[in-house]
Motif scaffolding. Structure first.
Motif, PDB file in Angstrom:
ATOM      1  N   LEU A 136       0.819  -1.211   0.000  1.00 40.49           N
ATOM      2  CA  LEU A 136       0.000   0.000   0.000  1.00 40.49           C
ATOM      3  C   LEU A 136       0.853   1.260   0.000  1.00 40.49           C
ATOM      4  O   LEU A 136       1.742   1.429   0.838  1.00 40.49           O
ATOM      5  N   ASP A 137       0.593   2.149  -0.938  1.00 37.01           N
ATOM      6  CA  ASP A 137       1.229   3.461  -0.964  1.00 37.01           C
ATOM      7  C   ASP A 137       0.533   4.321   0.089  1.00 37.01           C
ATOM      8  O   ASP A 137      -0.705   4.377   0.129  1.00 37.01           O
ATOM      9  N   PRO A 138       1.268   5.025   0.964  1.00 37.71           N
ATOM     10  CA  PRO A 138       0.636   5.851   2.002  1.00 37.71           C
ATOM     11  C   PRO A 138      -0.344   6.875   1.441  1.00 37.71           C
ATOM     12  O   PRO A 138      -1.243   7.323   2.161  1.00 37.71           O
ATOM     13  N   ASN A 139      -0.194   7.244   0.178  1.00 33.80           N
ATOM     14  CA  ASN A 139      -1.112   8.205  -0.435  1.00 33.80           C
ATOM     15  C   ASN A 139      -2.385   7.547  -0.954  1.00 33.80           C
ATOM     16  O   ASN A 139      -3.293   8.242  -1.414  1.00 33.80           O
ATOM     17  N   GLN A 140      -2.462   6.218  -0.874  1.00 31.18           N
ATOM     18  CA  GLN A 140      -3.620   5.510  -1.411  1.00 31.18           C
ATOM     19  C   GLN A 140      -4.755   5.346  -0.411  1.00 31.18           C
ATOM     20  O   GLN A 140      -5.888   5.085  -0.822  1.00 31.18           O
ATOM     21  N   ALA A 141      -4.476   5.429   0.876  1.00 35.98           N
ATOM     22  CA  ALA A 141      -5.507   5.150   1.871  1.00 35.98           C
ATOM     23  C   ALA A 141      -5.289   6.003   3.113  1.00 35.98           C
ATOM     24  O   ALA A 141      -4.163   6.381   3.432  1.00 35.98           O
ATOM     25  N   CYS A 142      -6.393   6.293   3.811  1.00 32.97           N
ATOM     26  CA  CYS A 142      -6.280   7.058   5.053  1.00 32.97           C
ATOM     27  C   CYS A 142      -5.892   6.165   6.214  1.00 32.97           C
ATOM     28  O   CYS A 142      -5.482   6.652   7.269  1.00 32.97           O
ATOM     29  N   GLY A 143      -6.001   4.840   6.039  1.00 38.32           N
ATOM     30  CA  GLY A 143      -5.632   3.931   7.107  1.00 38.32           C
ATOM     31  C   GLY A 143      -5.953   2.490   6.749  1.00 38.32           C
ATOM     32  O   GLY A 143      -6.562   2.209   5.709  1.00 38.32           O
ATOM     33  N   VAL A 144      -5.548   1.586   7.613  1.00 37.68           N
ATOM     34  CA  VAL A 144      -5.901   0.167   7.521  1.00 37.68           C
ATOM     35  C   VAL A 144      -6.885  -0.130   8.645  1.00 37.68           C
ATOM     36  O   VAL A 144      -6.647   0.225   9.801  1.00 37.68           O
ATOM     37  N   LYS A 145      -7.989  -0.777   8.313  1.00 37.47           N
ATOM     38  CA  LYS A 145      -9.016  -1.104   9.303  1.00 37.47           C
ATOM     39  C   LYS A 145      -8.923  -2.574   9.685  1.00 37.47           C
ATOM     40  O   LYS A 145      -8.938  -3.456   8.823  1.00 37.47           O
ATOM     41  N   ILE A 146      -8.823  -2.843  10.995  1.00 35.02           N
ATOM     42  CA  ILE A 146      -8.758  -4.212  11.504  1.00 35.02           C
ATOM     43  C   ILE A 146      -9.966  -4.484  12.397  1.00 35.02           C
ATOM     44  O   ILE A 146     -10.234  -3.729  13.334  1.00 35.02           O
ATOM     45  N   PHE A 147     -10.682  -5.553  12.109  1.00 31.79           N
ATOM     46  CA  PHE A 147     -11.728  -6.056  12.989  1.00 31.79           C
ATOM     47  C   PHE A 147     -11.159  -7.251  13.741  1.00 31.79           C
ATOM     48  O   PHE A 147     -10.962  -8.317  13.164  1.00 31.79           O
ATOM     49  N   MET A 148     -10.880  -7.074  15.042  1.00 33.10           N
ATOM     50  CA  MET A 148     -10.337  -8.177  15.838  1.00 33.10           C
ATOM     51  C   MET A 148     -11.440  -9.069  16.400  1.00 33.10           C
ATOM     52  O   MET A 148     -11.164 -10.166  16.882  1.00 33.10           O
ATOM     53  N   GLY A 149     -12.676  -8.559  16.385  1.00 31.93           N
ATOM     54  CA  GLY A 149     -13.825  -9.368  16.780  1.00 31.93           C
ATOM     55  C   GLY A 149     -14.630  -9.710  15.547  1.00 31.93           C
ATOM     56  O   GLY A 149     -14.325  -9.266  14.433  1.00 31.93           O
ATOM     57  N   ALA A 150     -15.674 -10.501  15.696  1.00 31.47           N
ATOM     58  CA  ALA A 150     -16.472 -10.948  14.560  1.00 31.47           C
ATOM     59  C   ALA A 150     -16.957  -9.765  13.744  1.00 31.47           C
ATOM     60  O   ALA A 150     -17.410  -8.768  14.280  1.00 31.47           O
ATOM     61  N   SER A 151     -16.852  -9.896  12.424  1.00 26.11           N
ATOM     62  CA  SER A 151     -17.310  -8.832  11.540  1.00 26.11           C
ATOM     63  C   SER A 151     -17.885  -9.448  10.289  1.00 26.11           C
ATOM     64  O   SER A 151     -18.097 -10.655  10.214  1.00 26.11           O
ATOM     65  N   THR A 152     -18.137  -8.607   9.299  1.00 26.92           N
ATOM     66  CA  THR A 152     -18.774  -9.080   8.078  1.00 26.92           C
ATOM     67  C   THR A 152     -17.771  -9.789   7.174  1.00 26.92           C
ATOM     68  O   THR A 152     -16.611  -9.404   7.080  1.00 26.92           O
ATOM     69  N   ASN A 169       4.237  -3.665   9.814  1.00 24.97           N
ATOM     70  CA  ASN A 169       4.522  -3.300   8.429  1.00 24.97           C
ATOM     71  C   ASN A 169       3.553  -2.312   7.787  1.00 24.97           C
ATOM     72  O   ASN A 169       3.829  -1.840   6.676  1.00 24.97           O
ATOM     73  N   SER A 170       2.455  -1.998   8.430  1.00 26.15           N
ATOM     74  CA  SER A 170       1.505  -1.089   7.791  1.00 26.15           C
ATOM     75  C   SER A 170       2.140   0.274   7.546  1.00 26.15           C
ATOM     76  O   SER A 170       2.711   0.875   8.463  1.00 26.15           O
ATOM     77  N   PRO A 171       2.037   0.801   6.326  1.00 29.92           N
ATOM     78  CA  PRO A 171       2.629   2.104   6.025  1.00 29.92           C
ATOM     79  C   PRO A 171       1.724   3.270   6.405  1.00 29.92           C
ATOM     80  O   PRO A 171       2.100   4.428   6.218  1.00 29.92           O
ATOM     81  N   VAL A 172       0.526   2.970   6.915  1.00 30.98           N
ATOM     82  CA  VAL A 172      -0.428   4.022   7.275  1.00 30.98           C
ATOM     83  C   VAL A 172      -0.984   3.754   8.674  1.00 30.98           C
ATOM     84  O   VAL A 172      -0.740   2.709   9.279  1.00 30.98           O
ATOM     85  N   VAL A 173      -1.765   4.699   9.169  1.00 27.01           N
ATOM     86  CA  VAL A 173      -2.407   4.565  10.482  1.00 27.01           C
ATOM     87  C   VAL A 173      -3.313   3.339  10.495  1.00 27.01           C
ATOM     88  O   VAL A 173      -3.955   3.006   9.490  1.00 27.01           O
ATOM     89  N   ILE A 174      -3.377   2.661  11.636  1.00 29.01           N
ATOM     90  CA  ILE A 174      -4.240   1.488  11.803  1.00 29.01           C
ATOM     91  C   ILE A 174      -5.394   1.836  12.735  1.00 29.01           C
ATOM     92  O   ILE A 174      -5.177   2.364  13.830  1.00 29.01           O
ATOM     93  N   ALA A 175      -6.613   1.549  12.292  1.00 26.90           N
ATOM     94  CA  ALA A 175      -7.804   1.719  13.132  1.00 26.90           C
ATOM     95  C   ALA A 175      -8.349   0.333  13.447  1.00 26.90           C
ATOM     96  O   ALA A 175      -8.485  -0.502  12.552  1.00 26.90           O
ATOM     97  N   THR A 176      -8.661   0.076  14.707  1.00 25.35           N
ATOM     98  CA  THR A 176      -9.051  -1.280  15.097  1.00 25.35           C
ATOM     99  C   THR A 176     -10.346  -1.317  15.890  1.00 25.35           C
ATOM    100  O   THR A 176     -10.675  -0.383  16.609  1.00 25.35           O
ATOM    101  N   HIS A 177     -11.081  -2.420  15.721  1.00 30.84           N
ATOM    102  CA  HIS A 177     -12.110  -2.838  16.667  1.00 30.84           C
ATOM    103  C   HIS A 177     -11.415  -3.874  17.549  1.00 30.84           C
ATOM    104  O   HIS A 177     -11.217  -5.019  17.146  1.00 30.84           O
TER     105      HIS A 177
END
Length: 217
Positions: A136-152, A169-177
């Motif tokens: 992932l190029d850092p300019n391609q996304a505002c972040g990486v989203k991780i669902f650590m609990g059950a999700s869709t 290794n994530s080149p951008v901010v990580i947002a998590t559940h």
């Protein structure tokens, strides 16, 4: 393209002041107590109303692609702007899910054609797309989203090695559940035993609550 907003109660940096504001070519060019309208400018008399900066919503679900009956980038961006949200960051749990760079690029293409607001999109994490995240190029996304609990769909990330790889290794901010599927299952069963299939909405938060789980165990 010039617009002068005069007689406004301008809200900025925690202070409210009586100011005029000049916009030229889509950007604020001047703020002052009194501004003379340039030739050809559109003048808007705010008549003492509040003038606020555009807000940024960093977690929205616009449901495109896959669920246009619920909402589209076009419809939801217009609703956002109507409410003062001028930039949004949209989540990956659509259909197909935004878990690869091709799906991510598709969203940007869609938004460039239909969004009324500024936009950015999250890349969704899965147990098996670590290499995609690394590319992932850092300019391609505002972040990486991780669902650590059950999700869709396939967006539950419960593999410890994968989680460590994403955080390393994530080149951008990580947002998590930051939840845990076994914990959620235990809480759900507790609620069903007490309320059946009609758990009160006010208790839904407890299903994903560690505090509620600790009371059980």
């Amino acid at each position: 393209m010039k617009t002068l907003i005069c007689n406004a109660q301008l809200v900025n940096e925690g202070v409210i002041t009586s100011q005029d504001l000049l916009i030229e070519d889509g950007r604020i060019s001047k703020i002052a107590a009194q501004i003379t309208a340039p030739a050809g400018a559109t003048v808007v008399d705010a008549a003492g109303k509040y003038l606020l900066p555009g807000m940024i919503d960093d977690q929205v679900h616009f449901r495109e692609p896959g669920f246009p009956n619920k909402g589209t980038i076009a419809s939801e961006s217009r609703a956002a702007v109507a409410g003062g949200i001028t930039s949004f960051m949209e989540m990956p749990n659509v259909n197909p899910q935004t878990t690869n760079l091709q799906a991510l690029e598709d969203k940007y293409t869609r938004a460039s054609q239909s969004s009324l607001a500024n936009f950015a999109f999250y890349l969704g994490a899965t147990n098996n797309n670590l290499e995609e995240i690394k590319r992932l190029d850092p300019n391609q996304a505002c972040g990486v989203k991780i669902f650590m609990g059950a999700s869709t769909g396939n967006m539950l990330v419960d593999n410890q090695q994968t989680l460590e790889g994403i955080f390393a290794n994530s080149p951008v901010v990580i947002a998590t559940h930051c939840e845990d599927s076994p914990m959620i299952a235990i809480n759900e069963e507790k609620m069903r035993q007490q309320y059946g299939e009609h758990v009160p909405v006010s208790l839904h938060g407890e299903i994903r609550s560690r505090e509620a789980w600790l009371k059980i165990v």
